[in-house]
Structures are given as structure tokens and as C-alpha cells.
Scaffold this motif. Structure first.
Motif, PDB file in Angstrom:
ATOM      1  N   ARG A 268       8.807   6.691   5.695  1.00 43.16           N
ATOM      2  CA  ARG A 268       7.948   7.578   6.505  1.00 43.16           C
ATOM      3  C   ARG A 268       6.657   7.894   5.756  1.00 43.16           C
ATOM      4  NH1 ARG A 268      11.692  12.247   9.478  1.00 43.16           N
ATOM      5  NH2 ARG A 268      13.255  10.795  10.282  1.00 43.16           N
ATOM      6  N   ALA A 269       6.783   8.128   4.452  1.00 41.80           N
ATOM      7  CA  ALA A 269       5.591   8.419   3.645  1.00 41.80           C
ATOM      8  C   ALA A 269       4.628   7.232   3.687  1.00 41.80           C
ATOM      9  CB  ALA A 269       5.989   8.736   2.201  1.00 41.80           C
ATOM     10  N   LEU A 270       5.174   6.039   3.569  1.00 43.49           N
ATOM     11  CA  LEU A 270       4.352   4.832   3.573  1.00 43.49           C
ATOM     12  C   LEU A 270       3.679   4.633   4.939  1.00 43.49           C
ATOM     13  CD1 LEU A 270       3.497   2.475   1.800  1.00 43.49           C
ATOM     14  CD2 LEU A 270       5.622   1.311   2.396  1.00 43.49           C
ATOM     15  N   ARG A 271       4.408   4.943   6.017  1.00 44.58           N
ATOM     16  CA  ARG A 271       3.829   4.802   7.362  1.00 44.58           C
ATOM     17  C   ARG A 271       2.613   5.706   7.535  1.00 44.58           C
ATOM     18  NH1 ARG A 271       9.386   5.521   9.471  1.00 44.58           N
ATOM     19  NH2 ARG A 271      10.314   3.474   9.126  1.00 44.58           N
ATOM     20  N   ALA A 272       2.652   6.863   6.895  1.00 44.38           N
ATOM     21  CA  ALA A 272       1.564   7.830   7.073  1.00 44.38           C
ATOM     22  C   ALA A 272       0.512   7.726   5.971  1.00 44.38           C
ATOM     23  CB  ALA A 272       2.146   9.244   7.094  1.00 44.38           C
ATOM     24  N   TYR A 273       0.803   6.967   4.941  1.00 41.37           N
ATOM     25  CA  TYR A 273       0.011   7.038   3.711  1.00 41.37           C
ATOM     26  C   TYR A 273      -1.456   6.628   3.897  1.00 41.37           C
ATOM     27  CZ  TYR A 273      -0.311   7.291  -1.374  1.00 41.37           C
ATOM     28  OH  TYR A 273      -0.623   7.660  -2.654  1.00 41.37           O
ATOM     29  N   ASN A 274      -1.708   5.648   4.761  1.00 41.57           N
ATOM     30  CA  ASN A 274      -3.104   5.199   4.931  1.00 41.57           C
ATOM     31  C   ASN A 274      -3.892   6.128   5.853  1.00 41.57           C
ATOM     32  OD1 ASN A 274      -1.526   4.337   7.046  1.00 41.57           O
ATOM     33  ND2 ASN A 274      -2.701   2.472   7.418  1.00 41.57           N
ATOM     34  N   ARG A 275      -3.229   7.157   6.368  1.00 42.89           N
ATOM     35  CA  ARG A 275      -3.958   8.136   7.179  1.00 42.89           C
ATOM     36  C   ARG A 275      -4.161   9.450   6.439  1.00 42.89           C
ATOM     37  NH1 ARG A 275      -0.113   6.334  10.849  1.00 42.89           N
ATOM     38  NH2 ARG A 275       0.901   8.377  10.829  1.00 42.89           N
ATOM     39  N   LEU A 276      -3.706   9.524   5.187  1.00 41.05           N
ATOM     40  CA  LEU A 276      -3.906  10.746   4.396  1.00 41.05           C
ATOM     41  C   LEU A 276      -5.391  11.005   4.234  1.00 41.05           C
ATOM     42  CD1 LEU A 276      -1.359  10.470   1.429  1.00 41.05           C
ATOM     43  CD2 LEU A 276      -1.324  12.133   3.300  1.00 41.05           C
ATOM     44  N   GLN A 277      -5.767  12.272   4.372  1.00 39.66           N
ATOM     45  CA  GLN A 277      -7.179  12.622   4.245  1.00 39.66           C
ATOM     46  C   GLN A 277      -7.554  13.008   2.821  1.00 39.66           C
ATOM     47  OE1 GLN A 277      -9.385  12.376   6.896  1.00 39.66           O
ATOM     48  NE2 GLN A 277      -7.625  11.363   7.825  1.00 39.66           N
ATOM     49  N   HIS A 278      -6.580  13.450   2.045  1.00 38.29           N
ATOM     50  CA  HIS A 278      -6.869  13.874   0.676  1.00 38.29           C
ATOM     51  C   HIS A 278      -5.600  13.751  -0.158  1.00 38.29           C
ATOM     52  CE1 HIS A 278      -4.621  17.545   1.354  1.00 38.29           C
ATOM     53  NE2 HIS A 278      -5.263  17.666   2.511  1.00 38.29           N
ATOM     54  N   ALA A 279      -5.765  13.887  -1.485  1.00 36.97           N
ATOM     55  CA  ALA A 279      -4.630  13.683  -2.389  1.00 36.97           C
ATOM     56  C   ALA A 279      -4.048  15.004  -2.882  1.00 36.97           C
ATOM     57  CB  ALA A 279      -5.077  12.816  -3.566  1.00 36.97           C
ATOM     58  N   ARG A 280      -4.394  16.107  -2.200  1.00 33.20           N
ATOM     59  CA  ARG A 280      -3.855  17.403  -2.652  1.00 33.20           C
ATOM     60  C   ARG A 280      -2.410  17.566  -2.183  1.00 33.20           C
ATOM     61  NH1 ARG A 280      -8.852  18.931  -0.702  1.00 33.20           N
ATOM     62  NH2 ARG A 280      -7.933  19.832   1.151  1.00 33.20           N
ATOM     63  N   ASN A 281      -1.604  18.218  -3.027  1.00 34.85           N
ATOM     64  CA  ASN A 281      -0.232  18.582  -2.635  1.00 34.85           C
ATOM     65  C   ASN A 281       0.632  17.424  -2.170  1.00 34.85           C
ATOM     66  OD1 ASN A 281      -0.922  21.235  -3.146  1.00 34.85           O
ATOM     67  ND2 ASN A 281      -1.563  21.604  -1.030  1.00 34.85           N
TER      68      ASN A 281
ATOM     69  N   THR B 156     -10.181  -1.657  -2.295  1.00 31.45           N
ATOM     70  CA  THR B 156     -10.586  -2.789  -1.464  1.00 31.45           C
ATOM     71  C   THR B 156      -9.702  -2.979  -0.229  1.00 31.45           C
ATOM     72  OG1 THR B 156     -11.302  -3.893  -3.472  1.00 31.45           O
ATOM     73  CG2 THR B 156     -11.144  -5.264  -1.512  1.00 31.45           C
ATOM     74  N   TYR B 157      -8.395  -2.816  -0.397  1.00 29.69           N
ATOM     75  CA  TYR B 157      -7.478  -3.227   0.675  1.00 29.69           C
ATOM     76  C   TYR B 157      -6.769  -2.066   1.356  1.00 29.69           C
ATOM     77  CZ  TYR B 157      -8.299  -7.667  -1.590  1.00 29.69           C
ATOM     78  OH  TYR B 157      -8.913  -8.757  -2.122  1.00 29.69           O
ATOM     79  N   GLY B 158      -6.843  -0.870   0.772  1.00 30.35           N
ATOM     80  CA  GLY B 158      -6.135   0.277   1.338  1.00 30.35           C
ATOM     81  C   GLY B 158      -5.123   0.806   0.333  1.00 30.35           C
ATOM     82  N   PRO B 159      -4.693   2.070   0.514  1.00 35.08           N
ATOM     83  CA  PRO B 159      -3.890   2.733  -0.517  1.00 35.08           C
ATOM     84  C   PRO B 159      -2.426   2.301  -0.561  1.00 35.08           C
ATOM     85  CG  PRO B 159      -4.185   4.202   1.336  1.00 35.08           C
ATOM     86  CD  PRO B 159      -4.977   2.952   1.651  1.00 35.08           C
ATOM     87  N   ARG B 160      -1.970   1.563   0.454  1.00 32.71           N
ATOM     88  CA  ARG B 160      -0.549   1.210   0.460  1.00 32.71           C
ATOM     89  C   ARG B 160      -0.316  -0.018  -0.417  1.00 32.71           C
ATOM     90  NH1 ARG B 160       0.707   1.303   6.747  1.00 32.71           N
ATOM     91  NH2 ARG B 160      -0.910  -0.287   6.598  1.00 32.71           N
ATOM     92  N   VAL B 161      -0.379   0.246  -1.712  1.00 36.15           N
ATOM     93  CA  VAL B 161      -0.260  -0.774  -2.748  1.00 36.15           C
ATOM     94  C   VAL B 161       1.157  -0.702  -3.297  1.00 36.15           C
ATOM     95  CG1 VAL B 161      -1.113  -1.492  -5.013  1.00 36.15           C
ATOM     96  CG2 VAL B 161      -2.687  -0.417  -3.377  1.00 36.15           C
ATOM     97  N   LEU B 162       1.899  -1.790  -3.232  1.00 34.75           N
ATOM     98  CA  LEU B 162       3.297  -1.757  -3.666  1.00 34.75           C
ATOM     99  C   LEU B 162       3.621  -2.975  -4.532  1.00 34.75           C
ATOM    100  CD1 LEU B 162       5.776   0.133  -3.095  1.00 34.75           C
ATOM    101  CD2 LEU B 162       6.521  -1.608  -1.452  1.00 34.75           C
ATOM    102  N   ARG B 163       4.338  -2.712  -5.612  1.00 37.46           N
ATOM    103  CA  ARG B 163       4.754  -3.829  -6.465  1.00 37.46           C
ATOM    104  C   ARG B 163       5.934  -4.564  -5.826  1.00 37.46           C
ATOM    105  NH1 ARG B 163       5.131  -4.074 -13.017  1.00 37.46           N
ATOM    106  NH2 ARG B 163       5.786  -6.238 -13.124  1.00 37.46           N
ATOM    107  N   SER B 164       5.863  -5.871  -5.859  1.00 35.05           N
ATOM    108  CA  SER B 164       6.909  -6.675  -5.232  1.00 35.05           C
ATOM    109  C   SER B 164       6.718  -8.123  -5.676  1.00 35.05           C
ATOM    110  CB  SER B 164       6.754  -6.530  -3.718  1.00 35.05           C
ATOM    111  OG  SER B 164       7.321  -7.597  -3.048  1.00 35.05           O
TER     112      SER B 164
END
Lengths: 157, 182
Positions: free
Chosen positions: A45-58, B61-69
Motif C-alpha cells: 500500500r505504501a508503494l502504491r501511494a509513494y509516487n503521489r507523496l507531496q513531501h517527506a515529513r512524518n 530521473t525515474y520516480g521515487p519508487r526505487v527498489l532493489r531486486s
């Protein structure tokens, strides 16, 4: 006035490595043997939402919120409304250590509130987010959980 | 709390299966030291001799969903290359660079195994015969060294000039390929 420094969202791998252990620990406390599936679901679930995060706080509170939601789904329990007019029971950290093994006997919402407050030191505002309730309700759930822990402990003593 | 390797692997596999990863990477060892490899769903996008800070660079460059695999196909072809049994790579590539860089790298990809070419002649091939220095810059920023063979590009006098992995690595790759060196 100083502008706030915008921290970039860390690569997911770093976020995952930083939080995977404590999230599993938290879910074990809430779900026992069922924790592993919930742990995987939490990070998916975190990964599904991760690219929509607006900031890195909390981000830590954020992942605990997701874990709590997953655990609540698993336990199929809705957060309960707070009782009115209760005085807030608090625990010292050492006292929590002694009572921690009894948290499994608490209702899910109280269990999550107590563990997040005393096990992981999260502020009530973040616990409220995690429980999807008001800060007041989070405080009440933790407080009621603490009372119940003490009663249970006396019974066992 | 212990996250077992099995649990960890299951999560990473599920994440990839669901298509939730912008870019995956791995670090593998090779005869020329550790190599950082990265790929998107479109293909191989990065090889680096310096893993430090690469996750952040990929995220930008590619987005924050960076995962080792594990990147098994890339790893296997590189192993074959270092064993001398592979002369051409057969990997899909995801290049995201400026147009001039793309032209130069496309031309670079045609320089055959075991041969060298000068910066100037590569410049001429993209229609910019005076742009040897600019070609040098493109080589310096080559996102996929080894597979895009910037080690085959040398100075007009045959000197090795420079290389991201160090001149000793450049020499080693050329010797592996049996290139005739001045």
C-alpha cells in the motif's frame, strides 16, 4: 521568515529499509501470527501511494498509519467513539515494558493506540491519523487501554 | 523484529508483479569491481562503477519508487561478456537523454566489439565533425557504460584519455576484446 527546506522524497528502498523492522514488530503486537501478510500488504500500500507523496515529513507516522489500517481491516473492527468525561491515564515507559505482554488482550483500537503511544513514542496527533479518529479519541483509546492493562495486570498478579 | 530473507523476497516480487516499481536496481560484482545496474520496465537504464548515491539519482530521473531486486538478464549478459563469450548485448535499453546525446550514443552503439574509434570520427558520424569535445562530454555522461561501449572511444593520437571506471578498467575492457592498441 525562513522558507521551509523541502526534503526530497527518499528512494523507496531507503524508506523500506528504515521502517520494515519496526512495522513488523508493531504488527506482531497487534496481530500475532497473522503479522507477516499484513506487513507485506502495508508496504505494498505504501508503494502504491509513494509516487503521489507531496513531501517527506512524518514518513514514519505515515507507514504506521497504513499498518494500523491494514491491521484494523484484518481485525474487522471500526474505531470506537471515545467515552465522555474520562480522565486521561498515562504510563511511564518502564511501566509499559512491564505491561506490554498483556496488550494482546486489549480491543484492537486501544491496542493500537497504546502500542503506538508507549511502544513507538508517536504523538497523539499522529496516532489519531493512524486510527482515523480525532486526537481526543486517540487519547481516550490509549487512556482506556492503559486502565484496562492495569486491571488485567492486577487480575494476573 | 526480524524480517526474514524469504519475507523480504516475497515483498519485492509482489511489488514488481504489481508493476509498482519505477526503477529497480542491483549491485553485482564483476572482474572490474562492483557494478550498479538499474532498469525500468522498458529496459536497462543505468550502469555505474560508483554505487554511492545512485538510488537518489534514479529517484530524480525515474520516480521515487526505487527498489532493489535482481536483474538476472543483465547480470548474465555481463558475465558472458566478461568471460569473452558475448560480443554484443541483447538487452532492451531505456535511454532518457537530450537529442544530441541520443544521436551520439546511437552511433556509439554501432562501434564493433574489439575496435576503437576517435572522438572526432564519432562526431563526424553524427554530422558534427568539429564537435569532438562535445562527444567527449556525452561519453563522460554515458548512462550505460560497457553496454554502450564508450571504452572503445579514444583520443586522436590513440591515447585512452578518460573513463568513468578509471583508465585501468578501460584498458582492461579493450584488452578483453582484443582491441589493437597503439
Amino acid at each position: 521568515m525562513m522558507g521551509s527546506v523541502t526534503q526530497p522524497i527518499p528512494p523507496f528502498e531507503r524508506f523500506y529499509l528504515e521502517h520494515r523492522y519496526e512495522v513488523l514488530g508493531y504488527l506482531r503486537r497487534l496481530l500475532g501470527q497473522r503479522a507477516e501478510d499484513a506487513w507485506q500488504e502495508t508496504f505494498l500500500r505504501a508503494l502504491r501511494a509513494y509516487n503521489r507523496l507531496q513531501h517527506a515529513r512524518n514518513l514514519r507516522s505515515w507507514v504506521f498509519t497504513i499498518a494500523t489500517n491494514v491491521a484494523m481491516d484484518e481485525l474487522r473492527v471500526k474505531p470506537q467513539p471515545p467515552a465522555d468525561g474520562v480522565t486521561v491515564a498515562e504510563l511511564k515507559r518502564d511501566a509499559f515494558r512491564e505491561l506490554e505482554h498483556l496488550t494482546g488482550e486489549l480491543p484492537p483500537t486501544e491496542r493500537a493506540a497504546v502500542v503506538l503511544r508507549y511502544g513507538y513514542d508517536l504523538p497523539y496527533a499522529h496516532i489519531a491519523d493512524a486510527l482515523g479518529s480525532s486526537e481526543e479519541a486517540a487519547r481516550a483509546a490509549a487512556s482506556s487501554g492503559v486502565r484496562r492493562l492495569r486491571r488485567t495486570n492486577e487480575r494476573h498478579a | 523484529m526480524n524480517v526474514t530473507p524469504d519475507l523480504d523476497t516475497r515483498f519485492r516480487e509482489a511489488a514488481l508483479r504489481e508493476g509498482l516499481v519505477d526503477v529497480r536496481y542491483d549491485i553485482v560484482d564483476s572482474p572490474v569491481g562492483d557494478l550498479f545496474l538499474a532498469a525500468t520496465e522498458r529496459g536497462l537504464c543505468r550502469i555505474s562503477y560508483w554505487p554511492e548515491g545512485m538510488e537518489e539519482s534514479l529517484a530524480r530521473t525515474y520516480g521515487p519508487r526505487v527498489l532493489r531486486s535482481p536483474l538476472d538478464d543483465v547480470h548474465r549478459e555481463l558475465d558472458e561478456y566478461f568471460e569473452g563469450t558475448r560480443r554484443e548485448f541483447d538487452l532492451p535499453i531505456d535511454l532518457r537523454v537530450a537529442p544530441f546525446h541520443a544521436d551520439v550514443l546511437a552511433e556509439l552503439a554501432r562501434v564493433p566489439y574489439g575496435r576503437t574509434e576517435t572522438y572526432g570520427s564519432l562526431a563526424a558520424k553524427v554530422g558534427r565533425p568539429k564537435a569532438a569535445r562535445a562527444v567527449g562530454t556525452v561519453m563522460h555522461h554515458n548512462p550505460i557504460p560497457i553496454v554502450l561501449p564508450c571504452h572503445r572511444i579514444v583520443g586522436a593520437n590513440g591515447s585512452l584519455t578518460g573513463y568513468a571506471g578509471g583508465l585501468d578498467v578501460k584498458l582492461r575492457l579493450l584488452q578483453l576484446e582484443g582491441a589493437m592498441l597503439v
